[in-house]
Design a protein around this motif. Structure first.
Motif, mmCIF file in Angstrom:
data_model
loop_
_atom_site.group_PDB
_atom_site.id
_atom_site.type_symbol
_atom_site.label_atom_id
_atom_site.label_comp_id
_atom_site.label_asym_id
_atom_site.label_seq_id
_atom_site.Cartn_x
_atom_site.Cartn_y
_atom_site.Cartn_z
ATOM 1 N N PRO A 74 1.363 6.021 -4.427
ATOM 2 C CA PRO A 74 1.727 4.977 -3.459
ATOM 3 C C PRO A 74 3.044 5.269 -2.752
ATOM 4 O O PRO A 74 3.950 5.877 -3.321
ATOM 5 N N HIS A 75 3.133 4.842 -1.511
ATOM 6 C CA HIS A 75 4.402 4.840 -0.779
ATOM 7 C C HIS A 75 5.135 3.587 -1.242
ATOM 8 O O HIS A 75 4.545 2.513 -1.318
ATOM 9 N N PHE A 76 6.407 3.697 -1.584
ATOM 10 C CA PHE A 76 7.130 2.566 -2.167
ATOM 11 C C PHE A 76 7.453 1.455 -1.176
ATOM 12 O O PHE A 76 7.661 0.323 -1.573
ATOM 13 N N HIS A 77 7.505 1.759 0.107
ATOM 14 C CA HIS A 77 7.951 0.761 1.078
ATOM 15 C C HIS A 77 6.861 0.283 2.022
ATOM 16 O O HIS A 77 7.053 -0.714 2.715
ATOM 17 N N ASN A 78 5.753 0.971 2.113
ATOM 18 C CA ASN A 78 4.686 0.601 3.043
ATOM 19 C C ASN A 78 3.359 0.717 2.315
ATOM 20 O O ASN A 78 2.895 1.809 2.012
ATOM 21 N N LYS A 79 2.740 -0.399 2.041
ATOM 22 C CA LYS A 79 1.511 -0.419 1.247
ATOM 23 C C LYS A 79 0.297 0.084 2.018
ATOM 24 O O LYS A 79 -0.770 0.252 1.450
ATOM 25 N N LYS A 80 0.437 0.332 3.309
ATOM 26 C CA LYS A 80 -0.657 0.902 4.096
ATOM 27 C C LYS A 80 -0.587 2.433 4.114
ATOM 28 O O LYS A 80 -1.433 3.090 4.688
ATOM 29 N N GLN A 81 0.415 2.995 3.457
ATOM 30 C CA GLN A 81 0.583 4.449 3.404
ATOM 31 C C GLN A 81 0.550 4.902 1.949
ATOM 32 O O GLN A 81 0.854 4.136 1.038
ATOM 33 N N TYR A 82 0.183 6.161 1.760
ATOM 34 C CA TYR A 82 0.231 6.757 0.436
ATOM 35 C C TYR A 82 0.464 8.257 0.580
ATOM 36 O O TYR A 82 0.350 8.819 1.667
ATOM 37 N N TRP A 83 0.826 8.888 -0.526
ATOM 38 C CA TRP A 83 1.135 10.316 -0.538
ATOM 39 C C TRP A 83 -0.023 11.081 -1.145
ATOM 40 O O TRP A 83 -0.617 10.640 -2.117
ATOM 41 N N PHE A 102 -2.650 7.515 5.679
ATOM 42 C CA PHE A 102 -2.676 6.113 6.081
ATOM 43 C C PHE A 102 -3.992 5.463 5.700
ATOM 44 O O PHE A 102 -5.057 6.063 5.858
ATOM 45 N N CYS A 103 -3.923 4.228 5.232
ATOM 46 C CA CYS A 103 -5.131 3.454 4.949
ATOM 47 C C CYS A 103 -5.708 2.950 6.265
ATOM 48 O O CYS A 103 -4.967 2.716 7.224
ATOM 49 N N PRO A 104 -7.021 2.739 6.315
ATOM 50 C CA PRO A 104 -7.632 2.167 7.513
ATOM 51 C C PRO A 104 -7.080 0.763 7.802
ATOM 52 O O PRO A 104 -6.479 0.124 6.934
ATOM 53 N N VAL A 105 -7.327 0.289 8.989
ATOM 54 C CA VAL A 105 -6.873 -1.042 9.406
ATOM 55 C C VAL A 105 -7.405 -2.087 8.422
ATOM 56 O O VAL A 105 -8.525 -1.986 7.938
ATOM 57 N N GLU A 106 -6.584 -3.066 8.122
ATOM 58 C CA GLU A 106 -6.900 -4.190 7.244
ATOM 59 C C GLU A 106 -7.125 -3.786 5.790
ATOM 60 O O GLU A 106 -7.806 -4.483 5.039
ATOM 61 N N THR A 107 -6.551 -2.644 5.373
ATOM 62 C CA THR A 107 -6.606 -2.243 3.971
ATOM 63 C C THR A 107 -5.220 -1.824 3.518
ATOM 64 O O THR A 107 -4.328 -1.592 4.331
ATOM 65 N N ALA A 108 -5.056 -1.734 2.198
ATOM 66 C CA ALA A 108 -3.790 -1.305 1.599
ATOM 67 C C ALA A 108 -4.097 -0.418 0.405
ATOM 68 O O ALA A 108 -5.176 -0.484 -0.181
ATOM 69 N N PHE A 109 -3.132 0.415 0.030
ATOM 70 C CA PHE A 109 -3.318 1.336 -1.084
ATOM 71 C C PHE A 109 -3.115 0.602 -2.403
ATOM 72 O O PHE A 109 -2.062 0.037 -2.664
ATOM 73 N N LEU A 110 -4.142 0.613 -3.242
ATOM 74 C CA LEU A 110 -4.088 -0.029 -4.554
ATOM 75 C C LEU A 110 -3.762 1.049 -5.584
ATOM 76 O O LEU A 110 -4.564 1.959 -5.831
ATOM 77 N N THR A 111 -2.598 0.951 -6.185
ATOM 78 C CA THR A 111 -2.116 1.982 -7.094
ATOM 79 C C THR A 111 -3.041 2.181 -8.290
ATOM 80 O O THR A 111 -3.323 3.316 -8.676
ATOM 81 N N ALA A 112 -3.532 1.108 -8.876
ATOM 82 C CA ALA A 112 -4.362 1.214 -10.081
ATOM 83 C C ALA A 112 -5.644 2.014 -9.833
ATOM 84 O O ALA A 112 -6.087 2.776 -10.689
ATOM 85 N N GLU A 113 -6.239 1.857 -8.664
ATOM 86 C CA GLU A 113 -7.485 2.555 -8.337
ATOM 87 C C GLU A 113 -7.255 3.834 -7.539
ATOM 88 O O GLU A 113 -8.157 4.636 -7.384
ATOM 89 N N ARG A 114 -6.056 3.947 -6.959
ATOM 90 C CA ARG A 114 -5.681 5.092 -6.118
ATOM 91 C C ARG A 114 -6.593 5.249 -4.903
ATOM 92 O O ARG A 114 -6.959 6.356 -4.510
ATOM 93 N N ILE A 115 -6.965 4.097 -4.331
ATOM 94 C CA ILE A 115 -7.772 4.072 -3.110
ATOM 95 C C ILE A 115 -7.279 2.945 -2.215
ATOM 96 O O ILE A 115 -6.544 2.064 -2.654
ATOM 97 N N CYS A 116 -7.727 2.948 -0.960
ATOM 98 C CA CYS A 116 -7.426 1.853 -0.045
ATOM 99 C C CYS A 116 -8.465 0.757 -0.246
ATOM 100 O O CYS A 116 -9.667 1.042 -0.304
ATOM 101 N N VAL A 117 -7.999 -0.471 -0.367
ATOM 102 C CA VAL A 117 -8.891 -1.621 -0.570
ATOM 103 C C VAL A 117 -8.551 -2.687 0.460
ATOM 104 O O VAL A 117 -7.441 -2.710 1.003
ATOM 105 N N PRO A 118 -9.473 -3.606 0.744
ATOM 106 C CA PRO A 118 -9.145 -4.726 1.636
ATOM 107 C C PRO A 118 -7.972 -5.530 1.064
ATOM 108 O O PRO A 118 -7.808 -5.628 -0.159
#
Length: 103
Positions: free
Chosen positions: A44-53, A66-82
């Motif tokens: 996860p990116h620490f400051h922007n939940k729509k970005q990840y490394w 970058f996560c798609p529009v209207e999604t954010a990176f979920l650390t536990a699953e390591r994927i972008c979720v709504p």
């Protein structure tokens, strides 16, 4: 008049402490220096939940994704979720950080 000097000294001290605290902050970018980071792949990116490394190559710092529009990176699953499925989790530093020429 002495109070003005004391006030100026206190303000200078506070601003120095604030600058020092901000200097050590990280954005969570892994250095991709370990096999573990390559196998995990995304952090996860620490400051922007729509970005990840993304770690792809050993020894090459992670690239931003970058996560798609209207999604954010979920650390536990390591994927972008709504956003409706996203929840907060504590930030944990990756095993390594990139080296920036002595900075």
């Amino acid at each position: 008049m002495n109070y003005l000097y004391l006030l100026a000294l206190c303000l200078a001290f506070i601003s120095c402490c604030s600058a020092a605290a901000a200097y050590g902050k990280t954005n969570g970018q892994p250095g991709c220096r370990t096999e573990e980071e390559i196998s995990v792949g995304s952090y996860p990116h620490f400051h922007n939940k729509k970005q990840y490394w993304v770690c792809e190559t050993l020894g090459v710092p992670a690239r931003i994704a970058f996560c798609p529009v209207e999604t954010a990176f979920l650390t536990a699953e390591r994927i972008c979720v709504p956003w409706a499925e996203w929840y907060w989790s504590p930030t944990v530093l990756p095993p390594s950080q990139p080296a920036y020429g002595g900075i």
